[in-house]
Write an enzyme that holds these catalytic residues in place. Structure first.
Site, PDB file in Angstrom:
ATOM      1  N   SER A 136       4.566   5.840 -10.340  1.00 42.35           N
ATOM      2  CA  SER A 136       5.694   6.646 -10.094  1.00 42.35           C
ATOM      3  C   SER A 136       5.739   7.982 -10.284  1.00 42.35           C
ATOM      4  CB  SER A 136       6.904   6.104 -10.996  1.00 42.35           C
ATOM      5  OG  SER A 136       7.190   4.724 -10.708  1.00 42.35           O
TER       6      SER A 136
ATOM      7  N   HIS B 136      -6.719  -2.238  -7.196  1.00 49.95           N
ATOM      8  CA  HIS B 136      -5.364  -1.772  -7.357  1.00 49.95           C
ATOM      9  C   HIS B 136      -4.860  -2.924  -8.045  1.00 49.95           C
ATOM     10  CE1 HIS B 136      -1.083  -0.964  -6.347  1.00 49.95           C
ATOM     11  NE2 HIS B 136      -1.500   0.307  -6.378  1.00 49.95           N
TER      12      HIS B 136
ATOM     13  N   GLU C  68      -1.992  -4.490  -7.693  1.00 50.26           N
ATOM     14  CA  GLU C  68      -1.610  -5.430  -6.510  1.00 50.26           C
ATOM     15  C   GLU C  68      -2.807  -6.471  -5.977  1.00 50.26           C
ATOM     16  OE1 GLU C  68       0.460  -2.698  -4.097  1.00 50.26           O
ATOM     17  OE2 GLU C  68       1.865  -2.238  -5.664  1.00 50.26           O
TER      18      GLU C  68
ATOM     19  N   GLY D  43       2.211   5.973  -4.483  1.00 50.91           N
ATOM     20  CA  GLY D  43       2.609   5.000  -3.774  1.00 50.91           C
ATOM     21  C   GLY D  43       3.612   5.541  -2.761  1.00 50.91           C
ATOM     22  N   GLY D  44       5.267   5.149  -3.597  1.00 50.28           N
ATOM     23  CA  GLY D  44       6.224   5.680  -2.946  1.00 50.28           C
ATOM     24  C   GLY D  44       6.289   7.091  -2.370  1.00 50.28           C
TER      25      GLY D  44
ATOM     26  N   GLY E 291       5.660   1.521  -8.893  1.00 49.83           N
ATOM     27  CA  GLY E 291       6.871   1.115  -7.814  1.00 49.83           C
ATOM     28  C   GLY E 291       8.023   0.776  -8.625  1.00 49.83           C
TER      29      GLY E 291
ATOM     30  N   LYS F  36      -0.104   1.488   1.070  1.00 45.69           N
ATOM     31  CA  LYS F  36       0.204  -0.037   0.946  1.00 45.69           C
ATOM     32  C   LYS F  36       0.362  -0.354   2.254  1.00 45.69           C
ATOM     33  CE  LYS F  36       1.731   0.895  -3.443  1.00 45.69           C
ATOM     34  NZ  LYS F  36       2.422   0.060  -4.789  1.00 45.69           N
TER      35      LYS F  36
ATOM     36  N   ASN G  79      -1.222   6.254  -1.328  1.00 47.39           N
ATOM     37  CA  ASN G  79      -1.587   4.785  -1.067  1.00 47.39           C
ATOM     38  C   ASN G  79      -0.499   4.367  -0.360  1.00 47.39           C
ATOM     39  OD1 ASN G  79      -2.092   2.083  -1.112  1.00 47.39           O
ATOM     40  ND2 ASN G  79      -1.854   1.880  -3.431  1.00 47.39           N
TER      41      ASN G  79
ATOM     42  N   GLU H 157      -3.695   3.377 -13.802  1.00 52.94           N
ATOM     43  CA  GLU H 157      -2.238   2.999 -13.416  1.00 52.94           C
ATOM     44  C   GLU H 157      -1.632   1.908 -14.137  1.00 52.94           C
ATOM     45  OE1 GLU H 157      -1.894   4.150  -8.739  1.00 52.94           O
ATOM     46  OE2 GLU H 157      -2.940   2.153  -8.991  1.00 52.94           O
TER      47      GLU H 157
END
Ligand code: PEP
Length: 259
Positions: free
Chosen positions: A216, A99, A101, A237-238, A177, A12, A10, A171
């Site tokens: 993470s 998600h 967010e 993500g990251g 994150g 983002k 993802n 999640e």
């Protein structure tokens, strides 16, 4: 029997089209050199405007492209929105829905997400429906109740012909994150419960669905978390923004699929 994994990135709100082309090409190259079996699928979800560039960059590599959200209508006066049929026609196979967010910053509710999931399914997109508890909810020991409600309400009135039509991502919000991943045991406990809830809501097909872990997930913890029996991949993500770290997670899934 070989285990099936979906490793999904993802991105983002990262990458211009030019940056997406470069990153997607690097991922496609590493993906191809790993020669993943068909039981390990790789997906990247760039921002809408970078989807076309990413698609071109991964052509022929077997890497799939998805979107990060969509509206529930097919057209109309919804300024700024993108319809599920547009996402599908752009070459995407999957769409992330719900998600945390989107829930947290854009007020998306389970009822709204149910409309989105149903609309995406009717266009032949595979929704990756995200669920997960906040830190306060975990501390109050409400994790399973929260996740169950997100599933019951978000998947209301859905019937599937096959388990491959829908993917769930667990999640934990406190792990997204933050660098604070769930332990493999915490992930397994919730994934097993989710599998039970899915069976209750969707019938036998629910037991076969892919349930991804997100929060993470990194090369360092991928082996341990992905080895758990009810973990069928990751929503990342990251670590998906660097070709090396994303490829290391794909490599961990390939190794586990072969073991
Ligand atoms: C995510 O946003 O879906 C996510 C899991 O992010 P990260 O891997 O950076 O925690």
């Amino acid at each position: 029997m070989a285990r099936t994994y979906l490793i999904a990135g993802n991105w983002k709100m990262h990458t211009t089209p030019a940056e997406a082309r470069t990153l997607a090409a690097a991922i496609a190259e590493k993906h191809s050199s790993l020669k993943p079996p068909s039981s390990v699928q790789t997906l990247i979800c760039p921002p809408y405007l970078s989807i076309y560039a990413a698609l071109e960059a991964v052509k022929g590599s077997g890497v799939h492209i998805g979107a990060q959200d969509c509206h529930f209508e097919t057209k109309g006066a919804f300024t700024g929105e993108i319809a599920p049929n547009m996402v599908k026609a752009s070459g995407c196979s999957h769409v992330i829905l719900g998600h945390s967010e989107r829930r947290q910053y854009f007020g998306e509710t389970n009822a709204l997400l149910n409309k989105k999931v149903r609309a995406a399914l009717s266009e032949g997109l595979i929704p990756i429906y995200c669920v997960g508890e906040t830190l306060a909810e975990r501390q109050e020991e409400r994790t399973l109740a929260v996740v169950r409600t997100q599933l019951v309400d978000g998947l209301k009135d859905i019937s599937l012909q096959s388990a491959s039509q829908l993917v769930i991502a667990y999640e934990p919000v406190w792990a997204i994150g933050t660098g604070l991943a769930a332990t493999a045991e915490q992930a397994q406990e919730v994934h097993a419960a989710i599998r039970g809830f899915l069976t209750e809501i969707l019938g036998a097909v629910g037991a076969e669905m892919l349930i991804l872990y997100g929060g993470s997930l990194k090369p360092d913890n991928a082996d341990e978390i992905l080895s758990k029996p009810d973990v069928n991949g990751g929503l990342i993500g990251g670590a998906a923004l660097q070709a090396d770290s994303f490829a290391a997670i794909i490599a961990a899934a390939c190794k586990l699929a072969a073991s």
